[in-house]
Design an enzyme around this catalytic site. Structure first.
Site, short mmCIF file in Angstrom:
data_model
loop_
_atom_site.label_atom_id
_atom_site.label_comp_id
_atom_site.label_asym_id
_atom_site.label_seq_id
_atom_site.Cartn_x
_atom_site.Cartn_y
_atom_site.Cartn_z
CD1 TRP A 173 -2.09 -2.14 2.03
CD2 TRP A 173 -2.92 -1.39 0.09
NE1 TRP A 173 -3.08 -3.00 1.63
CE2 TRP A 173 -3.60 -2.57 0.46
CE3 TRP A 173 -3.27 -0.74 -1.08
CZ2 TRP A 173 -4.63 -3.11 -0.32
CZ3 TRP A 173 -4.30 -1.28 -1.86
CH2 TRP A 173 -4.95 -2.44 -1.47
CE LYS A 205 -9.07 -3.38 3.76
NZ LYS A 205 -7.87 -2.62 3.52
CG ASP A 210 -3.67 3.66 4.21
OD1 ASP A 210 -4.71 3.41 4.85
OD2 ASP A 210 -3.39 3.14 3.11
C1 LIG Z 1 -7.39 -2.16 2.09
C2 LIG Z 1 -6.37 -1.09 2.10
C3 LIG Z 1 -6.31 -0.11 1.08
C4 LIG Z 1 -7.22 -0.13 -0.14
O1 LIG Z 1 -8.51 0.24 0.13
P1 LIG Z 1 -9.56 0.49 -1.06
O2 LIG Z 1 -10.84 0.80 -0.35
O3 LIG Z 1 -9.64 -0.77 -1.88
O4 LIG Z 1 -9.08 1.63 -1.87
C5 LIG Z 1 -5.37 0.88 1.20
N1 LIG Z 1 -4.52 0.92 2.24
C6 LIG Z 1 -4.52 0.00 3.22
C7 LIG Z 1 -3.56 0.10 4.34
C8 LIG Z 1 -5.45 -1.04 3.18
O5 LIG Z 1 -5.47 -1.95 4.16
#
Ligand SMILES: *Cc1c(COP(=O)(O)O)cnc(C)c1O
Length: 355
Positions: A102, A189, A165
Site C-alpha cells: 500500500w 476493514k 493510512d
Molecule cells: C485495504 C487497504 C487499502 C485499499 O482500500 P480500497 O478501499 O480498496 O481503496 C489501502 N490501504 C490499506 C492500508 C489497506 O489496508
C-alpha cells in the site's frame, strides 16, 4: 441460517449487533416509515444519523475540535492521490515510510504531484516496520495490511505533520493523533462497508491545501460542508455510526485493544512454537489485525486451506502479491474463531485432518 468464521481482509466481518440493526434500518429507520437506503440526505432523519456518527467518532476516538471529521465517498486508494494533490507541489518533497504494497502505491501516486523521498523501507521482505527514519519534509506512513505489519506507535522525529493510512487498524486501539495532520481509512476493514472512507484531519493542516482544485478534490470542502457537498454514502455513514456505538458498548478502545491483543497472542503463540507454520512479520512489527504466515511446504499450505474450508473457516489465503496465508482478525472477529483456527493448524500440523 449458519454464518461461518470470515477471515477476509476486507470487506471484513462486522459485529452481529450492527448487522441486525442495519437489517431493521433498511426496512424502517427509527420508526420514520422509510428505510435508511431511501431517506433523503437533506432530511432531518439522515441529519441525525450523520451527527450521531460524527459524535461517536469524536467520543470514542477522543477527537477534539481542532480536528475535522469527514466522510469521503471513495476507498483508501483514492487518498493515495488526493493527499499529494492537496498538499504537495512540484517543488516540494514528501517523505514516505515504505512498509509494503500500500505504501508503495501511495508513493507512486505522490510522484505525479511532486518529489518523493523514501524515509525508511522494510524492503525486501517487509517483515518489520522501518524505525530508523531519515525525514526530509512532509511525511506519510502506513500500517501494512498485506504483509501483516503494524507500527506499535506512530513514527517519531518527523519535521512535518504525519499523514497516516490507518485502513487496517483504525479504532483497534486508542487513537494516537498527536503529530498527525491527516489520517484516512477505508471503512471496509474495521468500520463498515466498502466505498467510503473516514478522514480525520487537523483544521489548520487543511488550510494549507490547494484552493484551485475542483471542490470534491479538496479536503476542506468535506470539512466545511459536513461531507454534504454532494450526496454522501448515507448507508455507509449509518453503518459506521452503528460500529462506533458497538465499540462504545464493548467498553471503548482500551477494551478493544485488550481483546485484540489477546486474540493475536493466541495465534502468534501457536505459530511461534510450530515447526510447520511460521509467522511472516518480525516480533516487534507484528500486526494485531492481520496475521500473516507461511507453511513449510506447498502441500501443507494446501492441506491447511482445505481443512479450514471444510470446517467453515473462510478467507485465509494470503494476498495475491505475497502468497502464504493471512488471518484478518479485525475488531469484530470473535476470539472463538481464532481458537478454531489454532485447532485446525494443530490438526493439520500433526496430520489429524477430518478426512
Ligand atoms: C485495504 C487497504 C487499502 C485499499 O482500500 P480500497 O478501499 O480498496 O481503496 C489501502 N490501504 C490499506 C492500508 C489497506 O489496508
Amino acid at each position: 441460517m449458519k454464518r461461518i468464521y470470515n477471515f477476509s481482509s476486507g470487506p471484513a466481518a462486522l459485529p452481529e449487533q450492527v448487522l441486525r440493526r442495519a437489517q431493521e434500518a433498511i426496512w424502517d429507520l427509527d420508526g420514520s416509515g422509510i428505510g435508511i437506503l431511501e431517506h433523503s440526505h437533506r432530511g432531518k432523519e439522515f441529519g441525525r444519523v450523520l451527527a450521531r456518527t460524527e459524535r461517536l467518532i469524536r467520543e470514542v476516538g477522543g477527537v477534539g475540535d481542532d480536528f475535522a471529521v469527514m466522510f469521503v465517498t471513495a476507498g483508501a486508494t483514492h487518498h493515495f492521490a488526493m493527499v499529494p494533490e492537496n498538499f504537495l507541489g512540484p517543488d516540494t518533497t514528501a517523505d514516505y515510510v515504505h512498509t509494503g504494497v500500500w505504501s508503495g502505491k501511495a508513493r507512486d501516486e505522490a510522484a505525479r504531484y511532486g518529489r518523493v523521498h523514501t524515509a525508511g523501507t522494510g524492503e525486501p521482505a517487509f517483515t518489520r516496520v522501518p524505525t530508523t527514519l531519515e525525514w526530509s519534509a512532509t511525511p506519510a506512513y502506513c500500517n501494512e495490511t498485506i504483509y501483516g505489519t503494524q507500527f506499535s506507535a506512530p513514527p517519531t522525529g518527523a519535521p512535518a505533520p504525519l499523514v497516516c493510512d490507518a485502513s487496517s487498524d483504525i479504532f483497534s486501539r486508542p487513537l494516537a493523533l498527536a503529530g498527525h495532520g491527516l489520517i484516512y481509512a477505508g471503512a471496509q476493514k474495521n468500520l463498515g462497508p466498502s466505498g467510503i472512507s473516514l478522514v480525520i484531519a487537523r483544521k489548520d493542516f487543511l488550510e494549507r491545501g490547494r484552493r484551485d482544485l475542483p471542490p470534491l478534490a479538496q479536503y476542506r470542502t468535506y470539512a466545511n460542508e459536513q461531507s454534504m457537498h454532494n450526496t454522501p454514502n448515507t448507508f455507509g455513514v449509518y453503518v459506521i455510526g452503528e460500529v462506533l456505538q458497538w465499540i462504545a458498548d464493548q467498553g471503548g478502545l482500551v477494551e478493544l485493544e485488550r481483546r485484540n491483543q489477546a486474540k493475536a497472542a493466541l495465534l502468534y503463540a501457536y505459530l511461534d512454537q510450530s515447526t510447520a507454520f511460521r509467522p511472516h512479520a518480525a516480533t516487534d512489527s507484528r500486526s494485531m489485525m492481520n496475521v500473516t504466515f507461511r507453511a513449510a511446504t506447498p502441500a501443507l499450505e494446501a492441506a491447511l486451506l482445505a481443512e479450514a474450508e471444510a470446517r467453515g473457516l473462510s478467507g485465509l489465503k494470503g494476498h495475491r502479491s505475497v502468497g502464504g496465508m493471512r488471518a484478518s482478525i479485525y475488531n469484530a472477529f470473535p476470539e472463538a474463531g481464532v481458537k478454531a483456527l489454532v485447532e485446525v493448524l494443530d490438526h493439520v500440523e500433526h496430520g489429524r485432518t477430518s478426512k
